[in-house]
Design an enzyme around this catalytic site. Sequence first.
Site, PDB file in Angstrom:
ATOM      1  CG  ASP A  75      18.462  -3.644 -37.226  1.00  0.00           C
ATOM      2  OD1 ASP A  75      18.034  -2.742 -36.485  1.00  0.00           O
ATOM      3  OD2 ASP A  75      17.725  -4.286 -38.001  1.00  0.00           O
ATOM      4  CG  ASP A  95      15.842   5.716 -40.539  1.00  0.00           C
ATOM      5  OD1 ASP A  95      16.580   6.620 -40.937  1.00  0.00           O
ATOM      6  OD2 ASP A  95      14.822   5.364 -41.157  1.00  0.00           O
ATOM      7  CE  LYS A 101      19.383   4.435 -43.490  1.00  0.00           C
ATOM      8  NZ  LYS A 101      18.083   4.157 -44.145  1.00  0.00           N
ATOM      9  CG  ASP A 147      13.719  -6.797 -43.838  1.00  0.00           C
ATOM     10  OD1 ASP A 147      14.005  -5.985 -42.935  1.00  0.00           O
ATOM     11  OD2 ASP A 147      12.581  -6.884 -44.333  1.00  0.00           O
TER      12      ASP A 147
HETATM   13  P1  IMP Z   1      13.471   4.310 -36.732  1.00  0.00           P
HETATM   14  O1  IMP Z   1      12.323   4.260 -35.794  1.00  0.00           O
HETATM   15  O2  IMP Z   1      13.211   5.246 -37.891  1.00  0.00           O
HETATM   16  O3  IMP Z   1      14.800   4.602 -36.096  1.00  0.00           O
HETATM   17  O4  IMP Z   1      13.467   2.906 -37.447  1.00  0.00           O
HETATM   18  C1  IMP Z   1      14.373   1.930 -37.233  1.00  0.00           C
HETATM   19  C2  IMP Z   1      13.923   0.680 -37.963  1.00  0.00           C
HETATM   20  O5  IMP Z   1      13.637   0.940 -39.352  1.00  0.00           O
HETATM   21  C3  IMP Z   1      15.063  -0.298 -37.970  1.00  0.00           C
HETATM   22  O6  IMP Z   1      15.028  -1.104 -36.825  1.00  0.00           O
HETATM   23  C4  IMP Z   1      14.849  -1.041 -39.256  1.00  0.00           C
HETATM   24  O7  IMP Z   1      13.974  -2.118 -39.034  1.00  0.00           O
HETATM   25  C5  IMP Z   1      14.181  -0.054 -40.183  1.00  0.00           C
HETATM   26  N1  IMP Z   1      15.143   0.578 -41.125  1.00  0.00           N
HETATM   27  C6  IMP Z   1      15.543   1.865 -41.121  1.00  0.00           C
HETATM   28  N2  IMP Z   1      16.408   2.104 -42.126  1.00  0.00           N
HETATM   29  C7  IMP Z   1      16.555   0.929 -42.779  1.00  0.00           C
HETATM   30  C8  IMP Z   1      17.347   0.530 -43.923  1.00  0.00           C
HETATM   31  O8  IMP Z   1      18.082   1.311 -44.569  1.00  0.00           O
HETATM   32  N3  IMP Z   1      17.259  -0.768 -44.290  1.00  0.00           N
HETATM   33  C9  IMP Z   1      16.452  -1.665 -43.641  1.00  0.00           C
HETATM   34  N4  IMP Z   1      15.701  -1.329 -42.571  1.00  0.00           N
HETATM   35  C10 IMP Z   1      15.751  -0.040 -42.148  1.00  0.00           C
HETATM   36 MG    MG Z   2      15.024  -2.940 -36.046  1.00  0.00          MG
END
Ligand code: IMP
Ligand code: MG
Length: 197
Positions: A98, A101, A129, A157
């Site tokens: 989805d 980040d 992102k 969510d």
């Molecule tokens: P990462 O390890 O920081 O890339 O985290 C990714 C996960 O963080 C995603 O799979 C989402 O579950 C959650 N996440 C990151 N940003 C958002 C947001 O803006 N809204 C909702 N969930 C987010």
């Molecule tokens: Mg996720």
Amino acid sequence: MPQIASVLFTREEIRRRVSDLGRAIVSDYSHGDPVLISVLKGGTIFLADLIREVRRPLEVDFLSISGFGDADESLGRVRILKDLDTDIAGRDVLLVEDIVDTGLTLSYLLTNLEARGPESVHVCTLLDKSVRRIAPVEPRYAGFDCPDRFVLGYGLDFRQRYRNLADILAIDDMAALQADPDALVPLLADGVTPDRS
Ligand code: IMP
Ligand code: MG
């Protein structure tokens, strides 16, 4: 009162972009049947729409992990809660996310999947992102570049709510949403798209 959330990507914009991604995947995977893997739960809505735009044979599978955000997990550790059913050795794998980040979750998952001996592993994320990236991961396919704001809807969510919103919203007033997590429930009932900020 200022509004709590504004629309970032409408359902129509998402539909068009998912269709573009589907066509790009078809042209890149013109031989064999890739395994599209979705990370529960946020990625499932996107996967469901995406696979209907990939008009070729494919398989789907799911895995579930405990995220970095979970209180009981230390930074740098992700635990697999539900593993794949499929043996991906020798297969072309496309991990469908989805949102990417920091990239920490993805970086862990890629290492884990690559250890199983797949023919190839690539990533398709709806939202990127990219300004928040910490781990050096580069999705092969990305639907939209996402600003550094909290977003929800279309699978994403806030405290398990709002995955079933058809549009993707960005939060303007996080304090208000934290004070009243149900503040955006009327949008679910109305199917109304709030203004863009
Ligand atoms: P990462 O390890 O920081 O890339 O985290 C990714 C996960 O963080 C995603 O799979 C989402 O579950 C959650 N996440 C990151 N940003 C958002 C947001 O803006 N809204 C909702 N969930 C987010
Ligand atoms: Mg996720």
